[in-house]
Design an enzyme around this catalytic site. Sequence first.
Site, PDB file in Angstrom:
ATOM      1  N   GLU A 172       7.329   2.617  -6.185  1.00  0.00           N
ATOM      2  CA  GLU A 172       7.445   2.119  -4.810  1.00  0.00           C
ATOM      3  C   GLU A 172       7.718   3.288  -3.879  1.00  0.00           C
ATOM      4  OE1 GLU A 172       6.689   0.351  -2.581  1.00  0.00           O
ATOM      5  OE2 GLU A 172       8.034  -1.307  -2.143  1.00  0.00           O
ATOM      6  N   ASP A 173       7.320   3.131  -2.624  1.00  0.00           N
ATOM      7  CA  ASP A 173       7.512   4.233  -1.671  1.00  0.00           C
ATOM      8  C   ASP A 173       8.977   4.453  -1.313  1.00  0.00           C
ATOM      9  OD1 ASP A 173       7.679   1.854  -0.245  1.00  0.00           O
ATOM     10  OD2 ASP A 173       6.187   2.381   1.266  1.00  0.00           O
ATOM     11  N   PHE A 230      13.759   6.087  10.442  1.00  0.00           N
ATOM     12  CA  PHE A 230      12.454   5.536  10.078  1.00  0.00           C
ATOM     13  C   PHE A 230      11.461   6.665   9.861  1.00  0.00           C
ATOM     14  CE2 PHE A 230       8.423   3.334  10.532  1.00  0.00           C
ATOM     15  CZ  PHE A 230       8.660   2.218   9.752  1.00  0.00           C
ATOM     16  N   VAL A 231      10.883   6.713   8.666  1.00  0.00           N
ATOM     17  CA  VAL A 231       9.989   7.816   8.317  1.00  0.00           C
ATOM     18  C   VAL A 231       8.563   7.320   8.054  1.00  0.00           C
ATOM     19  CG1 VAL A 231      11.811   9.297   7.384  1.00  0.00           C
ATOM     20  CG2 VAL A 231      10.685   7.661   5.866  1.00  0.00           C
ATOM     21  N   ASP A 251      14.912   0.446   0.795  1.00  0.00           N
ATOM     22  CA  ASP A 251      15.607   0.397   2.078  1.00  0.00           C
ATOM     23  C   ASP A 251      16.725  -0.646   1.959  1.00  0.00           C
ATOM     24  OD1 ASP A 251      15.801   1.108   4.842  1.00  0.00           O
ATOM     25  OD2 ASP A 251      14.641  -0.642   5.412  1.00  0.00           O
ATOM     26  N   ASP A 268       4.002   3.900   6.491  1.00  0.00           N
ATOM     27  CA  ASP A 268       3.314   3.679   7.757  1.00  0.00           C
ATOM     28  C   ASP A 268       4.238   3.168   8.854  1.00  0.00           C
ATOM     29  OD1 ASP A 268       3.622   0.998   6.550  1.00  0.00           O
ATOM     30  OD2 ASP A 268       2.384   0.351   8.240  1.00  0.00           O
ATOM     31  N   ARG A 300      -0.141   6.840   7.230  1.00  0.00           N
ATOM     32  CA  ARG A 300      -0.030   6.871   5.763  1.00  0.00           C
ATOM     33  C   ARG A 300      -0.652   8.123   5.166  1.00  0.00           C
ATOM     34  NH1 ARG A 300       1.647   1.725   3.989  1.00  0.00           N
ATOM     35  NH2 ARG A 300       0.766  -0.055   5.062  1.00  0.00           N
ATOM     36  N   LYS A 334       0.810  -1.194   0.000  1.00  0.00           N
ATOM     37  CA  LYS A 334       0.000   0.000   0.000  1.00  0.00           C
ATOM     38  C   LYS A 334       0.853   1.259   0.000  1.00  0.00           C
ATOM     39  CE  LYS A 334      -3.187  -2.410   3.065  1.00  0.00           C
ATOM     40  NZ  LYS A 334      -2.977  -2.942   4.402  1.00  0.00           N
ATOM     41  N   GLY A 335       2.111   1.126   0.381  1.00  0.00           N
ATOM     42  CA  GLY A 335       2.958   2.297   0.653  1.00  0.00           C
ATOM     43  C   GLY A 335       3.080   3.304  -0.471  1.00  0.00           C
TER      44      GLY A 335
HETATM   45  P1  IMP Z   1      13.279  -3.145   1.630  1.00  0.00           P
HETATM   46  O1  IMP Z   1      12.946  -4.503   1.102  1.00  0.00           O
HETATM   47  O2  IMP Z   1      14.123  -3.241   2.885  1.00  0.00           O
HETATM   48  O3  IMP Z   1      13.912  -2.237   0.610  1.00  0.00           O
HETATM   49  O4  IMP Z   1      11.966  -2.543   2.179  1.00  0.00           O
HETATM   50  C1  IMP Z   1      11.067  -1.844   1.453  1.00  0.00           C
HETATM   51  C2  IMP Z   1       9.792  -1.680   2.244  1.00  0.00           C
HETATM   52  O5  IMP Z   1      10.039  -1.498   3.639  1.00  0.00           O
HETATM   53  C3  IMP Z   1       9.060  -0.459   1.815  1.00  0.00           C
HETATM   54  O6  IMP Z   1       8.164  -0.728   0.784  1.00  0.00           O
HETATM   55  C4  IMP Z   1       8.367  -0.006   3.082  1.00  0.00           C
HETATM   56  O7  IMP Z   1       7.101  -0.601   3.172  1.00  0.00           O
HETATM   57  C5  IMP Z   1       9.227  -0.509   4.204  1.00  0.00           C
HETATM   58  N1  IMP Z   1      10.080   0.551   4.793  1.00  0.00           N
HETATM   59  C6  IMP Z   1      11.413   0.684   4.699  1.00  0.00           C
HETATM   60  N2  IMP Z   1      11.864   1.770   5.337  1.00  0.00           N
HETATM   61  C7  IMP Z   1      10.779   2.371   5.849  1.00  0.00           C
HETATM   62  C8  IMP Z   1      10.579   3.579   6.612  1.00  0.00           C
HETATM   63  O8  IMP Z   1      11.496   4.346   6.958  1.00  0.00           O
HETATM   64  N3  IMP Z   1       9.292   3.861   6.942  1.00  0.00           N
HETATM   65  C9  IMP Z   1       8.237   3.078   6.585  1.00  0.00           C
HETATM   66  N4  IMP Z   1       8.378   1.955   5.873  1.00  0.00           N
HETATM   67  C10 IMP Z   1       9.631   1.596   5.506  1.00  0.00           C
HETATM   68 MG    MG Z   2       5.794  -0.811   1.127  1.00  0.00          MG
END
Ligand code: IMP
Ligand code: MG
Length: 186
Positions: free
Chosen positions: A105-106, A158-159, A109, A165, A171, A49-50
């Site tokens: 994508e939001d 963390f944002v 990370d 969310d 959100r 949903k992000g």
């Molecule tokens: P990744 O697989 O570690 O790159 O994670 C990506 C997903 O982690 C994103 O789509 C977010 O849903 C979540 N995420 C990563 N960092 C944050 C943050 O700072 N705030 C909120 N959600 C996050």
């Molecule tokens: Mg996400």
Amino acid sequence: MRGDYMRDDIARILLTEEMIQKRVKELGEQLSKDYAECGDDVMLVCILKGAVMFFSDLARAVSIPLQIDFMGISSYGNEQKTSGIVRITKDIDASITGKHVIIAEDIMDSGLTLKHLTKLLSSRNPASLKTCCLLDKPKRRECDITPDYYGFVIPNEFVVGYGLDYMGIYRNLPFVGVLKPSVYSE
Ligand code: IMP
Ligand code: MG
């Protein structure tokens, strides 16, 4: 008042509504230029949903014909760090074969989610496949991937807001902010 509590949980605003809107317009213009020769075969895929806020603003900032579709994934549960396991809760409805696919994508990370997703979608033979992330946290990367397009590079904090969310909340804030540490420890 209940309505104020979300904002009270924010330690500081990292990206204001104005900053986000300006940058998303620029990204839309960039995509419109880069995909100008791709005819009717460009598809923007929203990762639920992000990415929903980013996606809907971005789609409207693109001036060329654009198909839209949605994919639901769950990688985080309610925690702050990634499990590395990506579960598809809703697949894209249409075929992406032969299409120019842009994943909206939001945030990138660890990168594990998009690494997994790009591998999966590549196997369906799109004409091209690119990633477009509102936020990039390069310091947290655990695999070799970078977004093809990104809005902002942010520090390792963390944002929440503008789609992002914590425990399913925040959100709908129109800005991106850092949560107060007290929120985690409660
Ligand atoms: P990744 O697989 O570690 O790159 O994670 C990506 C997903 O982690 C994103 O789509 C977010 O849903 C979540 N995420 C990563 N960092 C944050 C943050 O700072 N705030 C909120 N959600 C996050
Ligand atoms: Mg996400």
